[in-house]
Design a protein around this motif. Structure first.
Motif, mmCIF file in Angstrom:
data_model
loop_
_atom_site.group_PDB
_atom_site.id
_atom_site.type_symbol
_atom_site.label_atom_id
_atom_site.label_comp_id
_atom_site.label_asym_id
_atom_site.label_seq_id
_atom_site.Cartn_x
_atom_site.Cartn_y
_atom_site.Cartn_z
ATOM 1 N N THR A 1 0.863 -1.185 0.000
ATOM 2 C CA THR A 1 0.000 0.000 0.000
ATOM 3 C C THR A 1 0.898 1.232 0.000
ATOM 4 O OG1 THR A 1 -1.633 -1.199 1.330
ATOM 5 C CG2 THR A 1 -1.875 1.191 1.195
ATOM 6 N N PHE A 2 0.587 2.223 -0.833
ATOM 7 C CA PHE A 2 1.416 3.432 -0.834
ATOM 8 C C PHE A 2 0.613 4.648 -1.258
ATOM 9 C CE2 PHE A 2 1.771 1.840 -5.154
ATOM 10 C CZ PHE A 2 1.776 2.981 -5.940
ATOM 11 N N GLU A 3 1.120 5.819 -0.848
ATOM 12 C CA GLU A 3 0.567 7.114 -1.253
ATOM 13 C C GLU A 3 1.701 7.963 -1.815
ATOM 14 O OE1 GLU A 3 -1.558 9.083 1.846
ATOM 15 O OE2 GLU A 3 -2.840 7.347 2.292
ATOM 16 N N PRO A 4 1.673 8.272 -3.116
ATOM 17 C CA PRO A 4 2.743 9.095 -3.707
ATOM 18 C C PRO A 4 2.897 10.418 -2.970
ATOM 19 C CG PRO A 4 1.369 8.152 -5.427
ATOM 20 C CD PRO A 4 0.672 7.861 -4.126
ATOM 21 N N ASP A 5 4.128 10.881 -2.872
ATOM 22 C CA ASP A 5 4.453 12.109 -2.162
ATOM 23 C C ASP A 5 3.973 13.319 -2.970
ATOM 24 O OD1 ASP A 5 5.615 14.285 -0.884
ATOM 25 O OD2 ASP A 5 7.472 13.217 -0.426
ATOM 26 N N ALA A 6 3.047 14.082 -2.417
ATOM 27 C CA ALA A 6 2.478 15.235 -3.127
ATOM 28 C C ALA A 6 3.492 16.364 -3.315
ATOM 29 C CB ALA A 6 1.258 15.758 -2.363
ATOM 30 N N SER A 7 4.578 16.354 -2.547
ATOM 31 C CA SER A 7 5.609 17.378 -2.739
ATOM 32 C C SER A 7 6.505 17.039 -3.927
ATOM 33 C CB SER A 7 6.466 17.520 -1.470
ATOM 34 O OG SER A 7 7.252 16.357 -1.256
ATOM 35 N N VAL A 8 6.493 15.776 -4.351
ATOM 36 C CA VAL A 8 7.268 15.343 -5.525
ATOM 37 C C VAL A 8 6.383 15.361 -6.770
ATOM 38 C CG1 VAL A 8 8.587 13.449 -6.571
ATOM 39 C CG2 VAL A 8 8.793 13.915 -4.105
ATOM 40 N N PHE A 9 5.178 14.789 -6.633
ATOM 41 C CA PHE A 9 4.209 14.751 -7.740
ATOM 42 C C PHE A 9 3.152 15.825 -7.471
ATOM 43 C CE2 PHE A 9 5.849 10.512 -6.816
ATOM 44 C CZ PHE A 9 6.420 10.164 -8.028
ATOM 45 N N LYS A 10 3.433 17.044 -7.877
ATOM 46 C CA LYS A 10 2.590 18.173 -7.500
ATOM 47 C C LYS A 10 1.233 18.142 -8.192
ATOM 48 C CE LYS A 10 6.518 21.059 -6.295
ATOM 49 N NZ LYS A 10 7.289 22.290 -6.563
ATOM 50 N N ASN A 11 0.184 18.370 -7.392
ATOM 51 C CA ASN A 11 -1.207 18.414 -7.898
ATOM 52 C C ASN A 11 -1.584 17.148 -8.659
ATOM 53 O OD1 ASN A 11 -1.510 21.165 -7.001
ATOM 54 N ND2 ASN A 11 -0.369 21.817 -8.807
ATOM 55 N N TYR A 12 -1.080 16.005 -8.221
ATOM 56 C CA TYR A 12 -1.299 14.782 -9.003
ATOM 57 C C TYR A 12 -2.709 14.223 -8.815
ATOM 58 C CZ TYR A 12 -0.816 11.554 -4.966
ATOM 59 O OH TYR A 12 -1.000 10.855 -3.797
ATOM 60 N N HIS A 13 -3.157 13.515 -9.838
ATOM 61 C CA HIS A 13 -4.429 12.801 -9.788
ATOM 62 C C HIS A 13 -4.354 11.627 -10.758
ATOM 63 C CE1 HIS A 13 -4.686 15.453 -13.236
ATOM 64 N NE2 HIS A 13 -5.732 14.800 -13.711
ATOM 65 N N PHE A 14 -4.964 10.525 -10.371
ATOM 66 C CA PHE A 14 -4.997 9.346 -11.230
ATOM 67 C C PHE A 14 -6.154 9.474 -12.230
ATOM 68 C CE2 PHE A 14 -2.825 7.538 -7.488
ATOM 69 C CZ PHE A 14 -1.743 6.912 -8.112
ATOM 70 N N ILE A 15 -5.862 9.224 -13.494
ATOM 71 C CA ILE A 15 -6.909 9.228 -14.518
ATOM 72 C C ILE A 15 -7.336 7.783 -14.766
ATOM 73 C CG2 ILE A 15 -7.379 9.674 -16.963
ATOM 74 C CD1 ILE A 15 -5.689 12.168 -16.756
ATOM 75 N N PRO A 16 -8.612 7.449 -14.539
ATOM 76 C CA PRO A 16 -9.078 6.056 -14.631
ATOM 77 C C PRO A 16 -8.743 5.371 -15.946
ATOM 78 C CG PRO A 16 -10.779 7.450 -13.655
ATOM 79 C CD PRO A 16 -9.695 8.365 -14.137
ATOM 80 N N GLU A 17 -8.844 6.109 -17.072
ATOM 81 C CA GLU A 17 -8.595 5.489 -18.384
ATOM 82 C C GLU A 17 -7.153 4.992 -18.514
ATOM 83 O OE1 GLU A 17 -12.060 8.290 -19.038
ATOM 84 O OE2 GLU A 17 -10.171 8.301 -17.906
ATOM 85 N N TYR A 18 -6.208 5.729 -17.935
ATOM 86 C CA TYR A 18 -4.805 5.295 -18.004
ATOM 87 C C TYR A 18 -4.586 4.031 -17.180
ATOM 88 C CZ TYR A 18 -3.557 9.816 -20.113
ATOM 89 O OH TYR A 18 -3.458 10.908 -20.955
#
Length: 620
Positions: free
Chosen positions: A165-182
């Motif tokens: 289980t993991f949560e990407p670091d928001a300070s590295v991946f700024k304003n990130y969001h997963f797109i379902p289609e990808y």
């Protein structure tokens, strides 16, 4: 003269594994991004964890994988052997530690360097690993690679396997969001390449029995296939191919289950081998472009020690050796020379249909040869002083240069001088170029490619992008449609999307086309300014600032000053990718929205129309 800097023992620094990954994440996962592109870092993190599960399945352990992706948290659970309990912490936190160096334990696996899950760990604010093995379990938790919990071995009734289980670091991946289609595309690829494997992703089942044949069946519609999909399987190689009615070439390539989005030696060998086999079969020296025009193909190979050109494994290198010391080129060519030739001899209807497609491509090429030559001559002259293009200094296809910066290259396609003027003044001249349109483009639906050369604007655009003969030389990683958020702007978007889908569908299918989101409102008081991209954001901004803030509605890009525009196309740029859903039929889609079927569209609009009275009742 530059100031001299002392070079002493203090200049030499040693970073531990997690510090190095966080300092140079691009070395491990490619570009970072915010999730708007299919190869952004957050998807690489998911893939690195999934690859370990797939390797277990390939070795014969575990037929099911559970995947759950929320807004920011990812959970992956396999039912393989489980990490040996005494090495759970080491396997996710010590570089060059893993079980894949011993070829008897893992053969033809995706990852061999022991870096994958360590990179995920180092680039996550929360990382949890738990192994279940022979009635016992061991769990550990980390924050940015630093261990925060190391639980003792306990009894467990769960099936063997590993859960991460993991949560990407928001300070590295700024304003990130997963797109379902990808994510959907990523999971399907795993299913296609591992027939018999079941992946349960967010409650949906992904399963394939026919491998690459199923992949092409999803990527094309039966009506557009010129002949049934050819599906060929051999020792460590699988190929599927057909021809369609679309322009260009479309390929999907894989090595040991890894989607090599940038191709490599196996894909180059496939493209070459198809031409050689077809020429030999028909005993005629057809032009390679005519043979491959409109082809849709997929190739998957498995090799003992693949050599990739980067840690992200998107391109297979030339040093890869296949069994018995053969080169990848001879391996693929020998397989197709026998299997494809046999198939065409046994299936005369398919052979006839393939020949008709080749002859049609030949006629089309010769038909536009004259106008193409003249158009290219005009384009060369225009390129010397192309008033429509304000180019940047770095390009996606440059042989040298920083990979992160090349991945950040983009071309803004704008309408009119006012919008292009604002972007040109505020852009990053290193990586951002601007192409200015003159009014609304021509609706090219139903036209042949001849119109691309006859229409000066379309011709200059394809030359600016360098996509006339395919996307291998694409000059910008992202093609961004930047139009006003009004009716005219939306119409121009549709016309440009039609241009790409009609003549250069691989640009869209490979994730290069985007829509620029610009703010609709500016809400500010004397202390703070908030830009809002929707009415919901506007309401939140008003509530936050209070006391009747000043509200400005932006109607067009030309109304936004260059200084403000710089904030919208910089680090916090919002891009909406143009994604083709797996069920999207391009020909039908274009025919409905851009074709001459006005009554159908009128009926559709009337059925979907909601008047003010209905909206008030919904709110109430």
């Amino acid at each position: 003269m530059a100031e001299k800097v002392e070079y002493t023992e203090d200049s030499i620094k040693s970073l531990d594994w997690k510090e190095h990954i966080r300092l140079r994440p691009g070395m491990y996962i490619g570009k970072l991004g915010d999730g708007s592109a299919h190869d952004d870092g957050i998807y690489v993190l998911v893939k690195e964890v999934m690859d370990n599960c797939i390797d277990e399945h390939m070795m014969g352990y575990g037929k099911t994988i559970q995947v759950k992706v929320g807004d920011h948290r990812v959970e992956v659970r396999d039912y393989g052997r489980g990490i040996p309990l005494g090495k759970v912490v080491d396997c996710v936190s010590k570089i060059n530690t893993g079980g894949k160096y011993d070829s008897s334990a893992f053969q033809k696996s995706v990852g061999l360097n022991g870096v994958g899950t360590k990179a995920v760990n180092a680039l996550s604010t929360y990382f949890r690993v738990q192994s279940f093995r022979d009635g016992e379990t061991k769990m550990a938790e980390f924050n940015a690679g630093n261990i925060t919990l190391d639980s003792p071995v306990e009894k467990s009734e769960q099936r063997n396997g590993t859960k991460i289980t993991f949560e990407p670091d928001a300070s590295v991946f700024k304003n990130y969001h997963f797109i379902p289609e990808y994510l959907d595309n990523l999971i399907w690829n795993y299913a296609f390449l591992n027939a018999g494997l079941t992946i349960n992703f967010n409650g949906q089942k992904y399963h394939s029995e026919n491998g690459l044949k199923d992949l092409l069946a999803k990527k094309t519609d039966v009506e557009s296939q010129r002949y049934p999909i050819i599906h060929l399987k051999g020792e460590d190689i699988e190929i599927a191919l057909t021809h369609s009615n679309q322009y260009g070439e479309e390929y999907y390539s894989f090595v040991n289950g890894q989607n090599t989005t940038q191709g490599g030696t196996h894909l180059a060998a496939f493209r070459e081998a198809v031409v050689k086999v077809v020429r030999d079969f028909y005993k005629k020296d057809y032009d390679a472009a005519d043979i491959r025009a409109s082809i849709v193909g997929a190739i998957a190979v498995r090799v003992q020690e693949p050599v990739f050109e980067s840690q992200t494994k998107t391109k297979l290198g030339s040093l890869t050796v296949v069994p018995e010391g053969a080169t990848m080129r001879t391996f693929v060519l020998d397989f197709l020379r026998k299997s494809l030739d046999d198939y065409l001899h046994k299936n005369s209807e398919t052979a006839d249909a393939l020949l008709k497609r080749i002859l049609q491509s030949e006629r089309e090429r010769k038909d536009i040869a004259g106008i193409k030559k003249l158009a290219n001559e005009r384009a060369k002259k225009a390129n010397l002083h192309n008033k429509k293009l304000r180019d940047c200094r770095l390009h996606f296809d440059d042989k040298k240069g920083d990979e992160d910066k090349k991945n950040g290259t983009m071309l803004f396609i704008t309408e009119g001088d006012s919008a292009s003027g604002s972007i040109t003044k505020s852009r990053d001249v290193q990586t951002q170029a601007v192409f200015s349109l003159r009014g609304k483009p021509f609706n090219c639906f139903g036209s042949t490619k001849k119109v691309v050369y006859e229409n000066e604007e379309f011709n200059l655009l394809q030359h600016a992008l360098n996509i006339e003969d395919g996307i291998e030389g694409l000059r910008y990683r992202k093609i961004v449609i930047a139009t006003d958020a009004d009716v005219d702007g939306m119409h121009i978007r549709l016309l440009l999307m039609t241009y790409f889908l009609q003549f250069f569908p691989e640009v869209v299918k490979n994730g290069h086309l985007f829509i620029l989101e610009t703010p609709l409102f500016r809400v500010r008081n004397k202390k703070e300014t908030i830009y809002c991209y929707s009415d919901e954001e506007r309401q939140k901004a008003i509530a936050k600032l209070g006391n009747k803030p000043e509200i400005t509605r932006f109607k067009g890009l030309g109304e936004i000053s260059p200084e403000e525009f710089g904030e919208f196309i910089g680090e916090d740029i919002r891009l909406e990718p143009v994604i083709l859903n797996k069920d999207t039929k391009v020909e039908q889609l274009l025919k409905f929205y851009m074709g001459k079927n006005t009554p159908d569209r009128q009926n559709f609009i009337i059925e979907k129309l909601r008047v003010e009275k209905d909206l008030v009742e919904e709110v109430a």
